[in-house]
Design an enzyme around this catalytic site. Structure first.
Site, short mmCIF file in Angstrom:
data_model
loop_
_atom_site.label_atom_id
_atom_site.label_comp_id
_atom_site.label_asym_id
_atom_site.label_seq_id
_atom_site.Cartn_x
_atom_site.Cartn_y
_atom_site.Cartn_z
N GLY A 168 49.14 48.76 26.37
CA GLY A 168 48.69 49.84 27.06
C GLY A 168 47.60 50.60 26.33
N CYS A 205 51.99 44.91 21.17
CA CYS A 205 51.01 45.71 21.09
C CYS A 205 51.25 47.42 21.06
CB CYS A 205 49.70 45.50 21.90
SG CYS A 205 48.09 46.40 21.48
N TYR A 206 50.85 48.06 22.00
CA TYR A 206 51.23 49.54 22.26
C TYR A 206 53.04 49.37 22.30
CZ TYR A 206 52.28 53.89 24.52
OH TYR A 206 52.75 55.36 24.81
N HIS A 218 48.92 39.63 20.69
CA HIS A 218 49.24 39.39 22.27
C HIS A 218 49.69 37.94 22.37
CE1 HIS A 218 47.79 43.31 24.02
NE2 HIS A 218 46.98 43.18 23.02
N GLU A 266 50.71 36.27 25.08
CA GLU A 266 50.44 35.72 26.58
C GLU A 266 48.94 35.42 26.61
OE1 GLU A 266 50.56 38.98 25.19
OE2 GLU A 266 49.37 40.48 26.23
N GLY A 275 45.65 30.42 59.01
CA GLY A 275 45.21 29.19 58.64
C GLY A 275 44.98 29.11 57.27
N GLY A 276 45.16 30.29 56.68
CA GLY A 276 44.94 30.75 55.09
C GLY A 276 46.19 30.06 54.38
N ASP A 287 48.50 31.62 52.56
CA ASP A 287 49.53 32.64 52.50
C ASP A 287 50.23 32.75 53.87
OD1 ASP A 287 48.56 33.05 49.84
OD2 ASP A 287 47.57 34.88 50.50
N SER A 288 49.46 32.90 54.87
CA SER A 288 50.23 32.85 55.83
C SER A 288 50.58 31.49 56.62
CB SER A 288 49.33 33.71 57.18
OG SER A 288 48.13 32.93 57.31
N LYS A 334 49.77 33.88 43.18
CA LYS A 334 48.61 32.86 44.02
C LYS A 334 49.14 31.41 43.53
CE LYS A 334 45.66 32.63 47.42
NZ LYS A 334 45.58 33.49 48.70
#
Ligand code: XMP
Length: 514
Positions: free
Chosen positions: A57, A84-85, A171, A173, A226-227, A229-230, A370
């Protein structure tokens, strides 16, 4: 989410990397969630994570107003890893000393490992690690030992191995840290004993049974575009409660080239029963004379709700649920409030619909990132070209048309964008860029086409690279490819005189012009 799933919880202290930590933990098949740093220890006890991670942070632990976790978190008997923080918080909590460093340490450092019993189990003696901090530990608390050091950070990794509290100044990650994933795995699976049972196959199975249980005999309405996600939401629902599902696809007239046709044939292939509503004329009417970008977005959002409400009424208001493709980054509030961010663009998809329609909300993807949705989509046999298609904004071509939206400019944006996309596909570049399209405004220029003078539109090509749409770089396309695209557009799209290439990055520019 399945409450029996072992999980690691991240307390977010305002780090830009919290989501990255979360994704890395999930990469080792351990489920992981993010909560604000201020969550009470009682709530955490109920959540019952196997391990807790304090994120980094921007604050300094010695600042009076710096964010601190509930002190009782340390009494839960749950392993804790501070990054870190978060590392400095642990030092501060157990009465060590943190001070401002003389030099800010940023970038690669060599980590010398001093203890390989748990956090660094199975790793080499020396690793490259990624540092980004301006505070350092001056004194580590009693009962803690140094597990690794660098030239500048004598306590780059510390641990109280009796209590299972650990701190990392670097870090793990970020990809620049060698074996960072192994360090996180050692914490989550080795030290915290979380069962690595988070797989997307189990996600699909659990989600389908949860939808069945939740919905019962009630009816679900799902807006599809048509994307990815939906479409993924609709396929999951179809597998769970196909008889009680109705999907609606609204064509607002601002779609990509031939999109309504390709989307409807996709739905057919996926065995989805979708009602097609062609509302393009009424959207176009509402947009006459509107030049302000925000006003355009609002009109489209409101009209979308109107069309949808009319369709629901036509169906006799038989629905109790509205399904949406909300993803995990949209539901997580950061641990630190950055204050009211000014609205740059009103994002419209199906926002506002559940309230207006007074429906319960079903969000089967609300725990997924995603890339996880893409993997689920693949497992559900959604075709690769749908998974790989660039994101397309809810208000469609309207945000790529500067000034008034009219049929002529829609035609130009549509065909010119199709040329850009196709040429990038032909050149093998499409998959490596974030978005590629052509925009058009009211500016005109002179061209000579054949022997005729044309006072025609100026088209703007925009191709960007990005990871998350928060920042973006313009793509340095080969000049020959730009030339080919330009020629094709002026030859094939009637009324275009000039083609330009947008070379503004985000920030300060945004990806879409409106
Ligand atoms: P900007 O233009 O804000 O775009 O840099 C960032 C990303 O978001 C997409 N975008 C939208 N997506 N509804 C959406 O679903 C919207 O209203 C909308 N506006 C922009 C844009 O295409 C880019 O990927």
């Amino acid at each position: 989410m399945n409450s029996r799933l072992d999980k690691i919880v991240i307390l977010d202290f305002g780090s830009q990397y919290s989501h990255l930590i979360c994704r890395r933990i999930r990469d080792s098949n351990v489920f992981c969630e993010i909560y604000p740093y201020s969550i009470s220890s009682d709530k955490l006890k109920n959540i019952a994570p196997k391990g807790i991670i304090f994120s980094g942070g921007p604050a300094s632990v010695y600042d009076p107003n710096s964010p601190k976790p509930d002190k009782k978190v340390f009494d839960l008997g749950i392993p804790i890893l501070g990054i870190c923080y978060g590392h400095q918080l642990i030092i501060d909590n157990f009465k060590g000393k943190v001070k401002k460093s003389k030099t800010r340490e940023y970038g690669k450092a060599i980590l010398q490992i001093d203890d390989k019993t748990d956090l660094f189990k199975g790793l080499n003696d020396r690793l490259n690690c990624w540092m980004s901090h301006s505070d350092v530990a001056e004194e580590i608390p009693s009962n803690f030992r140094v597990l690794a050091h660098t030239n500048n950070s004598l306590s780059a990794a510390i641990g109280n191995q009796d209590k299972n509290f650990y701190g990392l100044q670097f870090h793990p990650e970020v990809i620049h840290t060698e074996h960072g994933l192994d360090i996180l795995k050692n914490f989550s699976i080795g030290i915290s004993k979380a069962e690595p049972n988070w797989t997307l196959e189990s996600f699909i199975g659990n989600t389908i049974s949860e939808i069945k249980k939740k919905v019962g005999k009630e009816k679900v309405l799902c807006a599809v575009s048509g994307g990815i996600d939906s479409t993924t939401v609709a396929v999951l629902l179809n597998q769970a409660i196909s008889n009680n599902l109705e999907c609606i696809f609204v064509n607002h007239g601002l779609l990509r080239y031939n999109e309504e046709k390709s989307v409807m044939s996709l739905f057919k292939k996926l065995d989805l029963n979708v009602k097609y509503v062609d509302a393009s004329e009424r959207f176009l009417q509402k947009l006459i004379g509107i030049i302000d970008p925000e006003e355009k977005r609002k009109i489209i959002g409101n009209e979308f709700i109107n069309v949808f409400m009319e369709e629901v009424e036509k169906e006799g208001n038989q629905f109790q649920w509205l399904a949406q493709g909300t993803l995990y980054p949209d539901v997580i509030e950061s641990g630190i409030s950055m204050g009211p961010a000014s609205v740059i663009k009103t994002h419209h998809n199906v926002g506002g619909l559940p309230e207006v329609l007074n429906l319960k909300v079903l969000e089967p993807l609300r725990y997924l990132y995603k890339d996880e949705v893409k993997r689920v989509a693949k497992m559900l046999d959604i075709p690769d070209d749908v998974i790989a298609r660039h994101p397309f904004p809810g208000p469609g071509l309207a945000v790529r048309i500067i000034g008034e939206v009219n049929e002529d400019k829609i035609r130009i944006a549509k065909y010119a964008s199709e040329i850009v996309e196709q040429e990038l596909k032909n050149a093998g570049i499409y998959d490596s860029v974030w978005q590629a399209y052509a925009a058009v405004g009211d500016d005109k220029a002179v061209a000579v086409i054949g022997d005729e003078r044309l006072y025609g539109y100026i088209v703007i090509i925009r191709v960007v690279n990005s990871k998350d749409a928060m920042t973006a770089d313009w793509t340095k396309l080969p000049h020959e490819l730009l030339e080919k695209i330009s020629n094709k557009i002026t030859n094939e799209v009637e009324g275009v005189a000039w083609v330009t290439y947008a070379i503004s990055s985000k920030p300060p520019a945004t990806i879409e012009p409106q």
